[in-house]
Each structure stands twice: as C-alpha cells, then as structure tokens.
Design an enzyme around this catalytic site. Structure first.
Site, PDB file in Angstrom:
ATOM      1  N   PHE A  56     -15.146  63.639  23.649  1.00 51.18           N
ATOM      2  CA  PHE A  56     -16.025  62.687  22.994  1.00 51.18           C
ATOM      3  C   PHE A  56     -15.245  61.658  22.199  1.00 51.18           C
ATOM      4  CE2 PHE A  56     -18.762  66.332  23.506  1.00 51.18           C
ATOM      5  CZ  PHE A  56     -20.021  65.798  23.736  1.00 51.18           C
ATOM      6  N   ASP A  57     -15.652  60.416  22.322  1.00 51.21           N
ATOM      7  CA  ASP A  57     -15.402  59.461  21.257  1.00 51.21           C
ATOM      8  C   ASP A  57     -16.298  59.867  20.093  1.00 51.21           C
ATOM      9  OD1 ASP A  57     -14.872  56.888  19.868  1.00 51.21           O
ATOM     10  OD2 ASP A  57     -16.986  56.565  20.367  1.00 51.21           O
ATOM     11  N   CYS A  58     -15.855  59.590  18.862  1.00 45.33           N
ATOM     12  CA  CYS A  58     -16.679  59.945  17.701  1.00 45.33           C
ATOM     13  C   CYS A  58     -17.438  58.747  17.142  1.00 45.33           C
ATOM     14  CB  CYS A  58     -15.805  60.568  16.607  1.00 45.33           C
ATOM     15  SG  CYS A  58     -16.750  61.106  15.158  1.00 45.33           S
TER      16      CYS A  58
ATOM     17  N   LYS B 208      -7.023  54.019  20.982  1.00 49.07           N
ATOM     18  CA  LYS B 208      -7.699  53.581  22.203  1.00 49.07           C
ATOM     19  C   LYS B 208      -8.012  52.098  22.101  1.00 49.07           C
ATOM     20  CE  LYS B 208     -10.989  56.483  21.392  1.00 49.07           C
ATOM     21  NZ  LYS B 208     -12.278  57.233  21.460  1.00 49.07           N
TER      22      LYS B 208
ATOM     23  N   THR C  21     -20.325  56.828  19.006  1.00 51.15           N
ATOM     24  CA  THR C  21     -20.992  57.782  19.887  1.00 51.15           C
ATOM     25  C   THR C  21     -21.703  58.869  19.089  1.00 51.15           C
ATOM     26  OG1 THR C  21     -19.271  57.393  21.551  1.00 51.15           O
ATOM     27  CG2 THR C  21     -20.660  59.345  21.849  1.00 51.15           C
TER      28      THR C  21
END
Length: 243
Positions: free
Chosen positions: A13-15, A154, A18
């Site tokens: 997961f991206d946090c 990222k 998201t």
C-alpha cells in the site's frame, strides 16, 4: 473485478493519499495561508500549485526527511505564487503529518483485507510520521518500508526495487499486488516492474490531480475502485467469505 484475488499473497500500500487523507492534511495548513493573501484561492488551487513543488523537492533531495521536504515544498510554493511563507508557517506544515486524518473507510477495510493477505506499506514518509499515522489505521502491517528506510522517494525506481527485494525475502514474488491512489508516485513506476496494481481513485468525483502531479503516462491498471472499502468488499465477495 478484473483480477483474481486468489492469485496474491500480499498487498503493498501507498499510505498518504490512499489510507491517510494527505490532501486534507496539507490543505488544512496551506489553504488558510493562501487565503490570507488571496481570498479567492481555493484549497484545490493551492494544492495544484503545491504538487509540482513537492515532487521536485523529493526528486532533487532524495535523502531529505519528509518534514523538511514539506517545509521546502511550502517555501517553493510561496515563491511560485509570489506569497511569503514564514518559518513558523513552514514548520506548521512540516510538523503536521501526525494530524493528517485517515479516510473514513481505511481502518475497517484494512481489517478485512488483513484476513486474506499480508499487508505491506511502501510510503513516501519518515518512520516517526508513519508510526503516528498507523495509530489511526488500527492494523499491524507485516512489512513497513518508508522513504527514510530506502533513502529515496517514489516514483524513484529504488523504492520499488526495495519492495521487490522484501517480497522475494518473504516468498511473495509474483504474488504481490500494489494498492494505491497516485498514478504518478505508484502505478506508473510499479508498472515498470511488472507489479500489478489496484487504483483506489479517491478523486473519482473531482476533476484534476490535486496534490498529485499529472502522471503524463498511460497506465494499465488491474482494477479501479472509488474507495478502499469497495475493494475490500469485492475481495470478500470474490473469495466467498463475505459476512
């Protein structure tokens, strides 16, 4: 659902964007600041102005801690708009990550998904920032990879290389699914690694990209949902375990 949920052992997961509403968190600081100088400015307008500046800071200074990146991105946004940013204002944004709210569905959806998969975080943040956010999410992640751990942000490929290495160590190679809101930060680079993705399109009811830069690339998404809960419920239905 165009993907088979039985084909995966883990979800990465991206946090922020998201699971945690980073746009609300950032706008809570820079929105009022902008309107003190230009009353006509909307939160959306100032987020768009901010987005490219944060991306540039993270690209140019990959080793910077995220609170310092927030401060510098705020200062650059002020310069771009011709508006002053005081040190106190910059510090307010830099220190704000623990205050950013979780999306209403994040904790419940993660609890559902935890019953079916190992959960991994791949986040553009520092360790202390994520620890504070994780208290709002209420789930124990099996692996946590932050920008501070990796030394870059990222969409730098190094972050996805680190994710691939960890997946290989845990035996998840080829059985990892990436779940994220940002096409720019997550799905475009993940696609370059052959990592399938679920797009949690938190902005499905709003035009534009907000605090996330335009990806400027086509992306092949395995599935798209307007919320994390929609994805979690679809997983339950597909696996025949819906309560």
């Amino acid at each position: 659902m165009s993907l088979d949920p039985t084909g995966y052992d883990a979800l990465s997961f991206d946090c922020y964007g998201t699971l945690i509403d980073w746009e609300a968190g950032i706008a809570a600081v820079i929105g009022p600041w902008a309107r003190r100088h230009r009353p006509e400015m909307s939160d959306e307008g100032v987020l768009v102005a901010y987005s490219e500046n944060e991306a540039a800071v993270l690209r140019e200074t990959p080793g910077i801690l995220y609170p310092d990146a927030l401060r510098e991105a705020f200062r650059r946004t002020g310069e771009a708009l011709g508006l002053p940013v005081t040190d106190i204002e910059a510090d307010t944004l830099g220190d704000s990550v623990p205050d950013w709210p979780a999306f209403d569905d994040s904790a419940e959806a993660l609890a559902i998904l935890k019953d079916h998969y190992a959960l991994v975080i791949l986040s553009n943040v520092h360790r202390a920032g994520f620890a504070a956010s994780n208290e709002r999410l209420g789930v124990e992640f099996d692996e946590i990879l932050t920008a501070q751990d990796i030394g870059s942000y990222k969409p730098n490929p190094a972050n996805f290389e680190a994710l691939e290495r960890r997946a290989a160590e845990r035996g998840w190679s080829g059985r990892l699914l990436h779940v994220a809101q940002s096409l720019f930060h997550d799905h475009v680079p993940a696609q370059q690694f052959g990592l399938p993705g679920v797009w949690i399109n938190r902005r499905h009811d709003r035009p534009g990209w907000g605090a996330t830069p335009d990806p400027q690339a086509s992306v092949d998404i395995a599935a798209e949902y307007p919320s994390l809960m929609d994805f979690a419920r679809d997983v339950e239905r597909a696996l025949g375990r819906e309560n």
